[in-house]
Design an enzyme around this catalytic site. Structure first.
Site, PDB file in Angstrom:
ATOM      1  N   HIS A   1       0.947  -1.068   0.074  1.00 51.50           N
ATOM      2  CA  HIS A   1      -0.060   0.170  -0.105  1.00 51.50           C
ATOM      3  C   HIS A   1       0.909   1.109  -0.014  1.00 51.50           C
ATOM      4  O   HIS A   1       2.225   1.227   0.578  1.00 51.50           O
ATOM      5  CB  HIS A   1      -0.915   0.189   1.099  1.00 51.50           C
ATOM      6  CG  HIS A   1      -1.730  -0.892   1.721  1.00 51.50           C
ATOM      7  ND1 HIS A   1      -1.262  -2.062   2.346  1.00 51.50           N
ATOM      8  CD2 HIS A   1      -3.004  -1.096   1.613  1.00 51.50           C
ATOM      9  CE1 HIS A   1      -2.181  -3.142   2.445  1.00 51.50           C
ATOM     10  NE2 HIS A   1      -3.491  -2.273   1.906  1.00 51.50           N
TER      11      HIS A   1
ATOM     12  N   ASP B   1       2.315   2.006   3.145  1.00 53.36           N
ATOM     13  CA  ASP B   1       3.442   1.374   3.880  1.00 53.36           C
ATOM     14  C   ASP B   1       5.012   1.653   3.643  1.00 53.36           C
ATOM     15  O   ASP B   1       5.455   1.325   4.129  1.00 53.36           O
ATOM     16  CB  ASP B   1       3.061  -0.215   3.418  1.00 53.36           C
ATOM     17  CG  ASP B   1       1.946  -0.898   3.290  1.00 53.36           C
ATOM     18  OD1 ASP B   1       1.322  -0.371   4.241  1.00 53.36           O
ATOM     19  OD2 ASP B   1       1.380  -1.621   2.411  1.00 53.36           O
TER      20      ASP B   1
ATOM     21  N   ASP C   1      -4.721 -14.138  -1.215  1.00 53.09           N
ATOM     22  CA  ASP C   1      -3.871 -13.729  -0.099  1.00 53.09           C
ATOM     23  C   ASP C   1      -3.938 -14.949   0.820  1.00 53.09           C
ATOM     24  O   ASP C   1      -4.971 -15.231   1.281  1.00 53.09           O
ATOM     25  CB  ASP C   1      -4.563 -12.586   0.784  1.00 53.09           C
ATOM     26  CG  ASP C   1      -3.921 -11.143   0.184  1.00 53.09           C
ATOM     27  OD1 ASP C   1      -3.456 -11.235  -1.052  1.00 53.09           O
ATOM     28  OD2 ASP C   1      -4.324 -10.160   0.704  1.00 53.09           O
TER      29      ASP C   1
END
Length: 435
Positions: free
Chosen positions: A99, A102, A294
């Site tokens: 992201h 991040d 994920d």
């Protein structure tokens, strides 16, 4: 080079009999499985947020990790990137994901945050020139900052909607510049906490408009990767608009986007929705939405999204069975959206968590491939539905028979069907031969 992982070796495949903690026992990147290298099947990715940005907090306690790159400066953001690429190299990871929040410090305003992101993206680009690790996908964090407390695309304030859209654009630009294979949308707070202040119709229309703008921008910039939605049912909001794969499909059909967008399915989110991981994967495949995954697991006692590293091989086998049946990954891959436990403080914990997860996935993949190559499970499935292959049954499905025709057929043929066993225990025993 930093000294964060000093003394830790690159992880190599040593086989199932190895007693070396710092080795792969089952993940051999070059091993051929169903005609393809294992690395190309699994397409592992490291999640930047959990591995490098998460401080070790939970709902009942704050930070436990003390990382040398924690802080809101560009120098520390570059140090974080240095450590990240060192870890990618140790693991031989082919991909990573991030992201915007991040990788860069939050600026005083949108312009400064964007400049920070662009500078780090350039730094990533330099590091990727000498690294095998590529970008699986990028995304925007539209849930952590207080401005998104009432959602992003579904926010009642159009200024927040605009800010969210602008942020998505910068993250799509970053993903495109780095050669990302996908772009992911996760609506962490796209939902409601109470219906007393919520207009479901307005918010759904807003979400559809934002997604349409994302698709339009993808085509405008020539981004060739997939746009992916990551379903999630709840936590922290009471309800979210992308509850599960089937809900996402209905949303896409409503706005005419079912041929433009696929799904990134997280195991933990599937469980929160009351499903199994393999159910969500099978559903996505049946609807033509399968994109990426994920990988993680939840603690079945805690009941919330604990994002632990995967270690349940039978679960992985059933999941990768559905992945292989769907044709495997194209642009997608296996992203470790998983985080250490708050007590796992040492650098080697971060490496070994991924080693164990990669091995568990590899074992699951090999078991899934063996089941498919054996063919018994699919043969029994085909046998169960064989009656629908007849010419008369196909006419029913093509709409060439009415209810009246069915009644006439039942009467004339004297049809009086008896139930047939679903053979569930036999099939479960069959799976257990491989796992």
């Amino acid at each position: 080079m930093t000294d964060f992982f000093a003394g830790l070796p690159k992880i190599a495949y040593e086989g199932p009999d190895s007693t070396n903690d710092f080795s792969f026992r089952h993940y051999n990147p070059d091993e051929t499985v169903m005609g393809k290298r294992m690395e190309d099947h699994l397409r592992f990715a490291i999640a930047y947020w959990h591995s490098f940005a998460w401080p070790g907090g939970d709902p009942f306690g704050g930070q436990t990790f003390q990382r040398p790159w924690f802080g809101d400066t560009m120098d520390l953001a570059r140090l974080k990137a240095d450590v990240a690429f060192e870890m990618f190299d140790i693991l031989g990871a082919p991909f990573f994901c991030f992201h915007d929040a991040d990788v860069r410090p939050e600026g005083a305003d949108f312009a400064e945050s964007t400049r920070n992101l662009e500078e780090i993206v350039d730094y990533f680009g330099q590091k990727m020139e000498t690294s095998k690790t590529k970008l699986l996908w990028g995304t925007a964090n539209l849930f952590s900052h207080r401005r998104f407390m009432s959602g992003a695309a579904t926010n009642p304030d159009p200024d927040v909607f605009a800010y969210a859209g602008a942020t998505i654009k910068t993250c799509m630009d970053a993903t495109h510049k780095l050669g990302g294979a996908n772009y992911v949308l996760w609506g962490g707070r796209e939902g409601y906490e109470t219906l007393l202040n919520t207009d479901l119709s307005r918010e759904s229309e807003q979400a559809g408009r934002m997604l349409s703008m994302v698709v339009d921008y993808k085509h405008k910039i020539g981004f060739k990767g997939a746009i992916l939605i990551e379903p999630k049912p709840q936590e922290p909001t009471k309800h979210q608009y992308d509850y599960d794969v089937a809900t996402v499909y209905g949303f896409l059909k409503r706005f005419g986007l079912e041929n433009e967008v696929k799904v990134n399915i997280e195991q933990g989110h599937a469980i929160l929705a009351g499903h199994s991981f393999e159910h969500e994967l099978a559903m996505a495949s049946s609807l033509g939405l399968f994109g990426s995954i994920d990988i993680n697991r939840n603690d079945y006692q805690s009941g919330w999204d604990t994002d632990q590293f995967p270690n349940n091989v039978p679960e992985m086998a059933l999941a990768f069975y559905e992945v292989l049946k769907a044709g495997g990954f194209t642009t997608g891959g296996t992203n470790f959206d998983a985080k250490l436990r708050r007590q796992s403080l040492d650098p080697e914990d971060l490496i070994l968590a991924h080693v164990g997860g990669m091995d568990a996935c590899a074992r699951g993949l090999k078991a899934a491939a063996a089941m498919l190559e054996d063919g018994t499970l699919e043969a029994l499935r085909a046998e169960r539905y064989a009656g629908w292959d007849s010419d008369e049954s196909q006419k029913i499905l093509r709409g060439e028979r009415s209810l009246g025709d069915l009644e006439s057929h039942v009467r004339s043929a004297g049809i009086n069907p008896e139930p047939r066993s679903g053979r569930q225990e036999r099939l479960e025993n069959l799976v257990n031969r491989f796992v």
